[in-house]
Design a protein around this motif. Structure first.
Motif, short mmCIF file in Angstrom:
data_model
loop_
_atom_site.label_atom_id
_atom_site.label_comp_id
_atom_site.label_asym_id
_atom_site.label_seq_id
_atom_site.Cartn_x
_atom_site.Cartn_y
_atom_site.Cartn_z
N ALA A 99 1.23 -1.00 -0.12
CA ALA A 99 -0.23 0.02 -0.10
C ALA A 99 1.06 1.00 0.33
O ALA A 99 0.85 1.99 -0.50
N PHE A 100 2.11 0.57 0.54
CA PHE A 100 2.98 2.32 0.37
C PHE A 100 4.04 3.12 -0.82
O PHE A 100 4.15 3.86 -1.41
N PHE A 101 3.52 2.21 -2.29
CA PHE A 101 4.05 2.15 -3.66
C PHE A 101 2.68 2.33 -4.49
O PHE A 101 2.42 1.14 -4.25
N ALA A 102 3.13 2.69 -5.17
CA ALA A 102 2.81 2.56 -6.31
C ALA A 102 2.30 1.41 -7.30
O ALA A 102 3.01 0.82 -6.49
N ASN A 103 1.39 1.50 -8.34
CA ASN A 103 1.94 -0.42 -8.74
C ASN A 103 2.75 -0.33 -9.28
O ASN A 103 3.16 -1.52 -9.30
N LEU B 285 13.60 1.16 -2.44
CA LEU B 285 12.24 1.10 -0.10
C LEU B 285 11.32 0.36 -0.55
O LEU B 285 11.04 0.15 0.14
N LEU B 286 11.10 -0.68 -2.13
CA LEU B 286 10.60 -1.56 -1.80
C LEU B 286 10.61 -2.62 -0.52
O LEU B 286 10.55 -3.24 0.00
N MET B 287 12.15 -3.26 -0.72
CA MET B 287 12.70 -4.07 -0.54
C MET B 287 12.81 -4.08 1.19
O MET B 287 12.67 -4.37 2.30
N GLN B 288 12.98 -1.87 1.44
CA GLN B 288 13.06 -1.42 2.83
C GLN B 288 11.98 -1.62 3.70
O GLN B 288 11.98 -2.71 4.29
#
Length: 72
Positions: A30-34, A41-44
């Protein structure tokens, strides 16, 4: 989790809670766009969610917001 991502995630939690109420659940996606435009950042976020806190795929936004706000 770095400060900018933490603040962004708190804002997302706040928006979801305001929109759908205290019982709303979310995942770290939910913290990221599709589109996966920021893999580091996704990995973090994934490491914070899965490895550090051992959270389920979906958790209450209020719980996530409290964890994020505590700095843990």
């Amino acid at each position: 989790m770095d400060t900018a991502l933490r603040q962004h995630a708190i804002a997302i939690c706040d928006a979801k809670i305001a929109q759908k109420g205290d019982a709303v659940g979310l995942s770290f996606y939910a913290f990221f766009a599709n589109k996966n435009t920021t893999p580091p950042l996704l990995m973090q976020a994934a490491e914070w969610w899965i490895a550090t806190h051992r959270l389920d795929h979906f958790e209450k936004a209020t719980k996530i917001r409290a964890l994020l706000a505590s700095g843990v």
